[in-house]
Design an enzyme around this catalytic site. Structure first.
Site, PDB file in Angstrom:
ATOM      1  N   ASP A 296       0.819  -1.202   0.000  1.00  0.00           N
ATOM      2  CA  ASP A 296       0.000   0.000   0.000  1.00  0.00           C
ATOM      3  C   ASP A 296       0.861   1.263   0.000  1.00  0.00           C
ATOM      4  OD1 ASP A 296      -2.393   1.361   0.014  1.00  0.00           O
ATOM      5  OD2 ASP A 296      -2.567   1.372   2.199  1.00  0.00           O
TER       6      ASP A 296
ATOM      7  N   ASN B 152     -10.281  -2.554  -6.945  1.00  0.00           N
ATOM      8  CA  ASN B 152      -9.402  -1.575  -7.598  1.00  0.00           C
ATOM      9  C   ASN B 152      -9.909  -1.128  -8.976  1.00  0.00           C
ATOM     10  OD1 ASN B 152      -6.255  -2.907  -6.284  1.00  0.00           O
ATOM     11  ND2 ASN B 152      -7.604  -1.309  -5.489  1.00  0.00           N
TER      12      ASN B 152
END
Length: 260
Positions: A33, A81
């Site tokens: 991340d 995503n």
């Protein structure tokens, strides 16, 4: 090999860290991340963070392999995503093509095998081809498995597993009373890296402290380490530090050790 690799990557740590080879996690999962935020802090487009993150994947993969890790699972692209801007999604779909084109020779040299789990049938054809080619080219490697979670979501995975089990019951291949943890585990996507289905250690970078729909079943007894580093700045020495934290955890699996 372990000592040489440790010495190579321990120089930039604040203090010397000695890892215990006998306590090395066999399966490490990482939520990579912070690529976009790393880029934005430098007034760069978000895709620059993803590009740099790809190079970090190479460094961390070789480090984990050298340390004796059996499976390294990387959360590369989630089922959520797709909600990101189209330009960013298109760039992310191109990354596996660029990544494997340059990295497969090194994977072969380091005896690392590529595995991918997720709903890859929904990926663009060029992405599917890059992934399938890498799997084929490294299929005879016998070392660490580099396992990408690509178009993966844990809730979707569990729903798929439940449907599979229900169909087996309907077709009388399985009795209801036979459904147990082992049956469920074998129906999940991590069966492709058996017997190392469940990670002992989960690392998430960028300072966020969430699981984000990743390996919800498999993480039941994993140790969680949250790093403040954005993924593009995560180094092999950070991996060593995080493994060291894992090795100092008291893992009881719901029980109590004698004298405690």
């Amino acid at each position: 090999m372990f000592d040489k690799l440790f010495n190579k990557f321990s120089n930039d740590t604040k203090e010397e860290i000695k890892l215990d080879e006998n306590k090395m996690p066999q399966h490490i999962a990482i939520i990579m991340d912070g690529n976009g935020r790393w880029a934005q802090k430098r007034d760069l487009p978000r895709v620059a963070g993803h590009k740099r993150g790809m190079e970090v994947v190479k460094d961390i993969t070789k480090t984990a392999s050298g340390l004796g890790v059996k499976v390294l699972t990387l959360y590369a692209f989630s089922t959520e995503n797709w909600k990101r801007p189209k330009k960013e999604v298109n760039f992310l779909m191109d990354l596996p093509v660029k990544f494997f084109d340059t990295f497969v020779p090194e994977l072969i040299e380091n005896n690392i095998k590529v595995n991918v789990m997720g709903y890859t049938e929904y990926l663009p054809e060029k992405t599917q081809k890059a992934v399938n080619d890498a799997i084929e080219q490294t299929k005879n490697n016998t070392g660490m498995i580099l396992n990408f979670a690509l178009n993966y979501g844990s809730r979707a995975e569990i729903i798929t597993a439940v449907k599979k089990i229900a169909l087996d019951v309907k077709n009388q291949k399985l009795a209801v009373d036979e459904i147990d943890e082992d049956v469920i585990s074998k129906s999940l996507m991590t069966q492709s890296v058996a017997p190392y289905n469940d990670p002992e250690l989960l690392i998430r970078t960028s300072g966020e402290e969430r699981i984000s729909n990743f390996l919800l079943w498999q993480l039941a007894y994993s140790e969680l380490v949250f790093s403040d580093k954005f993924w593009p700045e995560y180094k092999p020495s950070d991996l060593i530090e995080d493994i060291n934290k894992y090795q100092h955890r008291d893992r009881r699996f719901g029980g109590v050790k004698e004298g405690k």
